[in-house]
Design a protein around this motif. Structure first.
Motif, PDB file in Angstrom:
ATOM      1  N   ARG A  99       0.533  13.288  -9.650  1.00 17.66           N
ATOM      2  CA  ARG A  99       0.437  12.724  -8.681  1.00 17.66           C
ATOM      3  C   ARG A  99       0.591  11.085  -9.056  1.00 17.66           C
ATOM      4  NH1 ARG A  99      -0.105  16.527  -5.125  1.00 17.66           N
ATOM      5  NH2 ARG A  99      -1.479  18.225  -5.708  1.00 17.66           N
ATOM      6  N   LEU A 100       1.658  10.489  -8.486  1.00 21.19           N
ATOM      7  CA  LEU A 100       1.755   9.190  -8.650  1.00 21.19           C
ATOM      8  C   LEU A 100       1.743   8.205  -7.397  1.00 21.19           C
ATOM      9  CD1 LEU A 100       4.803   9.588 -11.226  1.00 21.19           C
ATOM     10  CD2 LEU A 100       2.702   9.565 -11.859  1.00 21.19           C
ATOM     11  N   ASP A 101       1.912   7.012  -7.564  1.00 19.50           N
ATOM     12  CA  ASP A 101       1.844   6.142  -6.453  1.00 19.50           C
ATOM     13  C   ASP A 101       2.840   5.015  -6.733  1.00 19.50           C
ATOM     14  OD1 ASP A 101       1.184   5.487  -4.035  1.00 19.50           O
ATOM     15  OD2 ASP A 101      -0.627   4.165  -4.612  1.00 19.50           O
ATOM     16  N   ALA A 102       3.839   4.609  -5.871  1.00 20.74           N
ATOM     17  CA  ALA A 102       4.517   3.632  -5.921  1.00 20.74           C
ATOM     18  C   ALA A 102       4.326   2.712  -4.699  1.00 20.74           C
ATOM     19  CB  ALA A 102       6.032   3.724  -6.105  1.00 20.74           C
ATOM     20  N   ARG A 103       4.057   1.390  -5.168  1.00 26.83           N
ATOM     21  CA  ARG A 103       4.041   0.226  -4.098  1.00 26.83           C
ATOM     22  C   ARG A 103       4.765  -0.573  -3.997  1.00 26.83           C
ATOM     23  NH1 ARG A 103      -2.182   0.054  -3.886  1.00 26.83           N
ATOM     24  NH2 ARG A 103      -2.564   2.403  -3.697  1.00 26.83           N
ATOM     25  N   ASN A 104       5.135  -1.077  -2.905  1.00 28.05           N
ATOM     26  CA  ASN A 104       6.207  -2.203  -2.538  1.00 28.05           C
ATOM     27  C   ASN A 104       5.767  -3.434  -3.144  1.00 28.05           C
ATOM     28  OD1 ASN A 104       7.026  -0.252   0.234  1.00 28.05           O
ATOM     29  ND2 ASN A 104       8.777  -1.100  -0.982  1.00 28.05           N
ATOM     30  N   ALA A 154       8.765  15.035  -5.390  1.00 31.27           N
ATOM     31  CA  ALA A 154       8.463  15.057  -3.900  1.00 31.27           C
ATOM     32  C   ALA A 154       8.233  13.397  -3.737  1.00 31.27           C
ATOM     33  CB  ALA A 154       7.545  15.880  -3.263  1.00 31.27           C
ATOM     34  N   GLY A 155       8.455  12.750  -2.470  1.00 26.74           N
ATOM     35  CA  GLY A 155       8.455  11.438  -2.392  1.00 26.74           C
ATOM     36  C   GLY A 155       9.934  10.601  -2.893  1.00 26.74           C
ATOM     37  N   ASP A 156       9.571   9.131  -2.984  1.00 21.77           N
ATOM     38  CA  ASP A 156      10.535   8.264  -3.184  1.00 21.77           C
ATOM     39  C   ASP A 156      10.869   7.958  -4.529  1.00 21.77           C
ATOM     40  OD1 ASP A 156      12.707   6.693  -2.333  1.00 21.77           O
ATOM     41  OD2 ASP A 156      11.104   4.950  -2.388  1.00 21.77           O
ATOM     42  N   ALA A 157      11.352   8.972  -5.282  1.00 22.93           N
ATOM     43  CA  ALA A 157      11.855   8.764  -6.637  1.00 22.93           C
ATOM     44  C   ALA A 157      12.690   9.773  -7.026  1.00 22.93           C
ATOM     45  CB  ALA A 157      10.056   8.960  -7.563  1.00 22.93           C
ATOM     46  N   ARG A 158      13.182   9.640  -8.339  1.00 21.40           N
ATOM     47  CA  ARG A 158      14.050  10.971  -8.808  1.00 21.40           C
ATOM     48  C   ARG A 158      13.812  10.872 -10.508  1.00 21.40           C
ATOM     49  NH1 ARG A 158      19.389   7.999  -9.939  1.00 21.40           N
ATOM     50  NH2 ARG A 158      18.675   5.779  -9.975  1.00 21.40           N
ATOM     51  N   VAL A 159      14.299  12.110 -10.965  1.00 22.23           N
ATOM     52  CA  VAL A 159      14.532  12.007 -12.372  1.00 22.23           C
ATOM     53  C   VAL A 159      15.556  11.496 -12.759  1.00 22.23           C
ATOM     54  CG1 VAL A 159      14.498  13.590 -14.397  1.00 22.23           C
ATOM     55  CG2 VAL A 159      12.885  14.047 -12.635  1.00 22.23           C
ATOM     56  N   ILE A 160      15.526  10.572 -13.738  1.00 23.73           N
ATOM     57  CA  ILE A 160      16.803   9.802 -14.181  1.00 23.73           C
ATOM     58  C   ILE A 160      17.399  10.428 -15.398  1.00 23.73           C
ATOM     59  CG2 ILE A 160      16.803   7.761 -12.761  1.00 23.73           C
ATOM     60  CD1 ILE A 160      15.876   6.270 -15.383  1.00 23.73           C
ATOM     61  N   GLY A 161      16.363  11.149 -16.098  1.00 21.64           N
ATOM     62  CA  GLY A 161      16.935  11.570 -17.401  1.00 21.64           C
ATOM     63  C   GLY A 161      15.856  12.360 -18.083  1.00 21.64           C
ATOM     64  N   THR A 174      11.307   5.023  -9.705  1.00 23.55           N
ATOM     65  CA  THR A 174      10.941   4.960  -8.187  1.00 23.55           C
ATOM     66  C   THR A 174      12.046   4.639  -7.157  1.00 23.55           C
ATOM     67  OG1 THR A 174      10.640   2.605  -8.559  1.00 23.55           O
ATOM     68  CG2 THR A 174       8.730   4.010  -8.788  1.00 23.55           C
ATOM     69  N   GLY A 175      11.935   4.825  -6.063  1.00 27.10           N
ATOM     70  CA  GLY A 175      12.798   4.296  -4.805  1.00 27.10           C
ATOM     71  C   GLY A 175      12.413   2.948  -4.689  1.00 27.10           C
ATOM     72  N   ARG A 176      12.881   2.683  -3.361  1.00 28.57           N
ATOM     73  CA  ARG A 176      12.412   1.113  -2.735  1.00 28.57           C
ATOM     74  C   ARG A 176      11.405   1.082  -1.794  1.00 28.57           C
ATOM     75  NH1 ARG A 176      17.982  -2.107  -2.765  1.00 28.57           N
ATOM     76  NH2 ARG A 176      18.715  -0.020  -2.500  1.00 28.57           N
ATOM     77  N   LYS A 177      11.522   2.479  -1.344  1.00 28.09           N
ATOM     78  CA  LYS A 177      10.316   2.727   0.132  1.00 28.09           C
ATOM     79  C   LYS A 177       8.979   2.691  -0.594  1.00 28.09           C
ATOM     80  CE  LYS A 177      12.791   6.185   1.854  1.00 28.09           C
ATOM     81  NZ  LYS A 177      14.401   6.118   1.286  1.00 28.09           N
ATOM     82  N   GLY A 178       8.508   3.346  -1.712  1.00 28.04           N
ATOM     83  CA  GLY A 178       7.316   3.303  -2.016  1.00 28.04           C
ATOM     84  C   GLY A 178       6.524   4.606  -1.515  1.00 28.04           C
ATOM     85  N   GLY A 179       5.205   4.789  -1.698  1.00 33.78           N
ATOM     86  CA  GLY A 179       4.416   6.022  -1.260  1.00 33.78           C
ATOM     87  C   GLY A 179       4.151   6.910  -2.357  1.00 33.78           C
ATOM     88  N   PRO A 180       3.418   7.937  -2.090  1.00 29.88           N
ATOM     89  CA  PRO A 180       3.064   8.990  -3.077  1.00 29.88           C
ATOM     90  C   PRO A 180       3.986   9.618  -3.373  1.00 29.88           C
ATOM     91  CG  PRO A 180       2.081   9.651  -0.963  1.00 29.88           C
ATOM     92  CD  PRO A 180       2.872   8.219  -0.657  1.00 29.88           C
ATOM     93  N   ILE A 181       3.996  10.133  -4.985  1.00 32.49           N
ATOM     94  CA  ILE A 181       5.189  10.752  -5.578  1.00 32.49           C
ATOM     95  C   ILE A 181       4.452  11.903  -6.454  1.00 32.49           C
ATOM     96  CG2 ILE A 181       6.919  10.861  -7.542  1.00 32.49           C
ATOM     97  CD1 ILE A 181       6.904   7.648  -7.003  1.00 32.49           C
TER      98      ILE A 181
END
Ligand code: GAL
Length: 835
Positions: free
Chosen positions: A825-830, A766-773, A803-810
């Motif tokens: 819980r992870l966190d991605a910052r721009n 959930a959030g701006d990220a995805r499983v790539i492998g 991560t995606g490019r928007k950021g936010g909690p994952i």
């Protein structure tokens, strides 16, 4: 011009001009400060996103978007509306049905396996095993050509600049089109190529890039991937600029400071003569300027000139694996008071010498090379390794105790080399083909030019196990030609080659440092016969093992993880290291391999094995037990590692072989609190007991100088009850490329790890990220890499979350039937985005 002149200049030919001798150095000027706030005209934009991909066809023109139709590919530049070079290269081509992909991208991991039965002699390897059974190559034309398309955003204000594309490498045989026109073709799968597209680029108007990649032919005997598996860049530069790899700095310690020579090439791609100031500035690791030097060059139109500068400064922290201090060289070109180009070159101050008696010396001190050979391949992503994963893999090797990496058997990705410079890892950089043909020599020159500023690189390897030539005069002649080229481009580093036979003759008589692939016991005799030549183990050890398995099961292709099984040509970890450790003249060794990789599923070399068993770590980077052997003897910290696990249901009362890897003095083993004996540790060797199995607790107690310093337990776990997640970093960068390396494990109701769990785990993000492998380290697994679910293998699985490019909690949630889910819980910052 002799042969190498021609070959070296061929590398420059791509830049549309030939280098002239540096006759135009006008004067060495007194130091003046750089001009502030001058326009930066150099741009280098990573083309990671907005790509479309589709498979073409290596044998069917219609399915290959018309490429090659009517034998007219090269008939007219850009073809014509009615007869384009390929439909897919046209602006109007509808690629909406193509798949969205991100670069780096490896389409081979998505291909089905080719396991159709073949009749093989009992001792014959299946030829498909080497590349890992993916349905790729001449037998599979429908899978072996890939097409990529992407718009190119070339701003109007780039008019008048030199515009280029840089490919860090692509597998393989690439045709590049810009605006429908073929701008380059490149064959080799591992070397970078740069294209000047100024003439066909249209600043301020729509531009499009099309790339055809043909992976029908292989270059290796291991998995190689397919497609744009390395970065692609769009570049712009002032017509007067430093050409790619145009700065060469050689720095060495001088007292507590340093001295350096710099060769900076400057290229004038304009019709006017120019007078340019070339300014070089050394910035210390602490950010302070330490030295600067300027030279004036007269630049004739469409010529290259070289500036030679010498710099010296006091107080230069040395680069080493333990403390990888990086200096920075800024090179500026100034014309009429305006800085028109500026590039940064990280470098290190260190001395690196191979000595026939003392081995390898870094900064004057002997340093044993504690190395690993690795291929460019990871679970979940194949050859398309995200930058952060390069760092992560180097971090795992360092944690094992490695200080050296052999990029077997090809030029490595630049980001891997960056990681080695930054994190402190010595490198043997290797070219792919041992040959003095023009293409191989160009590839070698490109490698040396690309990597010669790197403090990590300590030797250039010109070949590996070339059985047909390594022992004879042909091999020696080829080696001499290659070595001459390397020496000219980089006089500061030795040339090496890896051999597996005919050690006394041929190539050995040419290279500075001889690499032994395996055959460690032969090194002593060789050293006696050739006492003046430094030697190292270019491939050593090579225990084969399956992570978490302790009983041979040939039917299921399982190899126990004790340090015992190895191919006939290789040895165990303990066998080679006990020899190498005690002989100062052996500069060190590079185990085969650090990580498991796809292909070469020795010892079975047959379906259903699709991955290798050689790694000290599995294909996900999960340690096998040999990792701990090396960590015990390659790192200084006290270490105690106990194995196997203690879940032997049904084998109660049977003898189980228990091993300990430890660098302590003495280890006592206990089963359910009862001692089964203490043993004294012998340097560089393991300890072993045979213990009747009784469920409960297996415990090792490690003593140093009579004190208990470490205890390890293996407990009989109950039924799996809950999933656990762990991650390398919780704070990520929201740049669309950063990855989190997530490990999944299982515990029983009392929190004890379940070493045999094989549950199917599904990952939700959930959030701006995805499983790539995903991966699990099982060399027999045929589950898809690009998936959001995976079975655990012996209690572990890995998910790579990008991560995606928007950021936010994952939030990452792992679920499996009947088990308590785990949440991370992870966190991605721009930060600054690449396009
Ligand atoms: C060596 C070779 C390696 C790998 C290894 C497997 O001979 O150089 O690339 O194939 O054997 O044992």
């Amino acid at each position: 011009m002799d042969r190498e002149d021609l070959l070296v200049s061929r590398v420059d030919r791509r830049a549309l001009m030939q280098g002239a001798t540096a006759a135009a150095v006008a004067a060495i000027l007194p130091s003046t400060p750089a001009l502030a706030a001058t326009p930066e005209t150099r741009r280098r934009i990573k083309l990671a996103f907005d790509w479309k991909f589709a498979l073409g066809h290596a044998a069917d023109i219609d399915k290959d978007f018309g490429f090659g139709r009517d034998q007219r590919t090269y008939a007219k530049t850009g073809g014509s509306e009615t007869s384009p070079i390929a439909e897919a290269a046209k602006a109007a081509f509808d690629d909406s049905a193509w798949t969205d992909v991100q670069i780096p991208h490896d389409w081979a991991i998505d291909l089905p396996y080719d396991s159709t039965p073949r009749i093989l002699a009992p001792d014959q390897d299946d030829p498909r095993a080497a590349h890992g059974f993916h349905a790729l190559g001449r037998d599979h034309p429908e899978n072996s050509v890939g097409w990529y398309r992407r718009p190119l955003d070339i701003p109007a204000d780039w008019a008048g600049r030199r515009i280029g594309l840089e490919f860090d490498g692509a597998f393989r045989q690439v045709v590049v089109f810009v605006n429908g026109i073929i701008v380059d073709e490149h064959a080799g799968g591992y070397s970078p190529f740069r294209i000047d597209i100024t003439d066909v680029a249209q600043p301020g108007r729509p531009n499009w890039l099309t790339v055809r990649v043909d992976a029908s032919l292989g270059e290796g005997w291991f998995y190689e991937g397919a497609g744009l598996y390395r970065h692609v860049w769009l570049t712009a530069a002032n017509p007067v600029h430093v050409p790619p790899d145009g700065v060469f700095i050689r720095a060495e310690p001088q007292g507590s400071g340093a001295r350096a020579t710099v060769e900076a090439a400057v290229r004038n791609q304009s019709d006017s003569s120019r007078t340019a100031t070339v300014r070089t500035v050394v910035v210390a690791p602490n950010g302070l300027e330490k030295a600067r030097r300027e030279v004036m060059l007269s630049l004739a139109p469409w010529r290259n000139e070289n500036a030679d500068l010498a710099l010296a400064w006091d107080v230069a922290p040395l680069w080493s694996p333990a403390d990888p201090q990086l200096h920075r060289l800024t090179t500026e070109i100034e014309i009429d008071g305006v800085v028109v180009d500026r590039i940064e070159t990280p470098f290190g101050v260190r001395s690196a010498v191979f000595d026939a008696q003392r081995g390898f010396l870094l900064n004057g001190q002997p340093l044993k090379l504690l190395g690993a050979c690795c291929h460019q391949d990871h679970a979940g992503v194949g050859a398309a390794i995200p930058d952060r994963l390069q760092d992560w893999r180097i971090e795992q090797l360092k944690a094992m105790g490695c200080n050296a990496y052999r990029a077997s058997h090809n030029p490595a990705m630049p980001e891997l080399m960056d990681a080695c410079d930054r994190l402190g890892m010595l490198v043997i950089a290797e070219t792919r083909r041992m040959s003095s043909d023009e293409e191989s020599m160009t590839e070698l020159a490109t490698l040396v030019r690309r990597d010669r500023n790197r403090p990590s690189v300590i030797a250039w390897s010109i070949g590996n196990e070339e059985q047909a030539i390594q022992g004879n005069e042909t091999g020696a002649a080829i080696a001499r030609t290659m070595k001459r080229l390397v020496n000219r481009l980089d006089p500061s580093r030795p040339v090496t080659a890896a051999k597996d036979q005919d050690f006394d003759t041929g190539v050995s008589r040419v290279v500075d440092v001889l690499g032994f692939n395996y055959r460690t016991p032969q090194m002593e005799g060789y050293h006696a016969r050739f006492p003046d030549q430094p030697i190292l183990g270019s491939e050593t050890g090579s225990t084969v093992s399956t992570r978490g398995e302790y009983v041979l099961d040939a039917a299921r292709h399982i190899v126990p993880a004790y340090d015992r099984e190895h191919p006939w040509w290789a040895s165990t970890a303990e066998e080679w290291w006990t020899i190498a450790a005690e002989r100062p003249y052996i500069a060190g060794g590079f185990i085969w391999t650090g990580f498991d990789y796809r292909g070469e599923p020795t010892p079975y070399s047959r379906w259903p094995s699709v991955g290798s068993y050689f790694g000290a770590m599995d294909s996900c980077g999960f340690p096998k037990d040999n990792y701990w052997y090396y960590r015990a003897w390659w790192r200084p910290e006290p270490l105690l590692h106990l194995f196997p696990h203690w879940n032997w249901e049904g084998r109660e009362g049977e003898e189980i072989e228990v091993w300990v890897h430890s660098n302590l003095d003495r280890v006592e083993l206990l089963v359910n609190g009862r001692s089964v004996g203490a043993k004294t540790v012998e340097r560089n060797r393991h300890l072993a007991w045979s213990v009747p199995y009784a469920p409960g607790v297996l415990e090792a107690r490690g003593y140093k100088n009579g004190h208990l310093v470490s205890t390890q337990r293996r407990e009989t776990a109950g039924a799996p009850a809950a999933l656990r997640l762990s991650v390398d970093r919780q704070r990520l960068t929201a740049d669309g490329e950063d990855v989190a390396m997530i490990a999944t494990s299982v515990v029983d109701a009392r929190g004890r790890p379940c070493p045999r769990a094989n549950d199917l785990v599904a990952f939700e993000v959930a959030g701006d990220a995805r499983v790539i492998g995903v991966g699990n380290g099982d060399p027999v697994s045929h589950e898809p890499d690009r998936s959001d679910r995976r079975h655990l293998f012996n209690g572990l699985a890995q998910a790579i979350v990008q991560t995606g490019r928007k950021g936010g909690p994952i939030t990452v949630t792992a679920r499996a039937d009947g088990l308590r889910p785990a949440v991370l819980r992870l966190d991605a910052r721009n930060t600054k985005l690449s396009t």
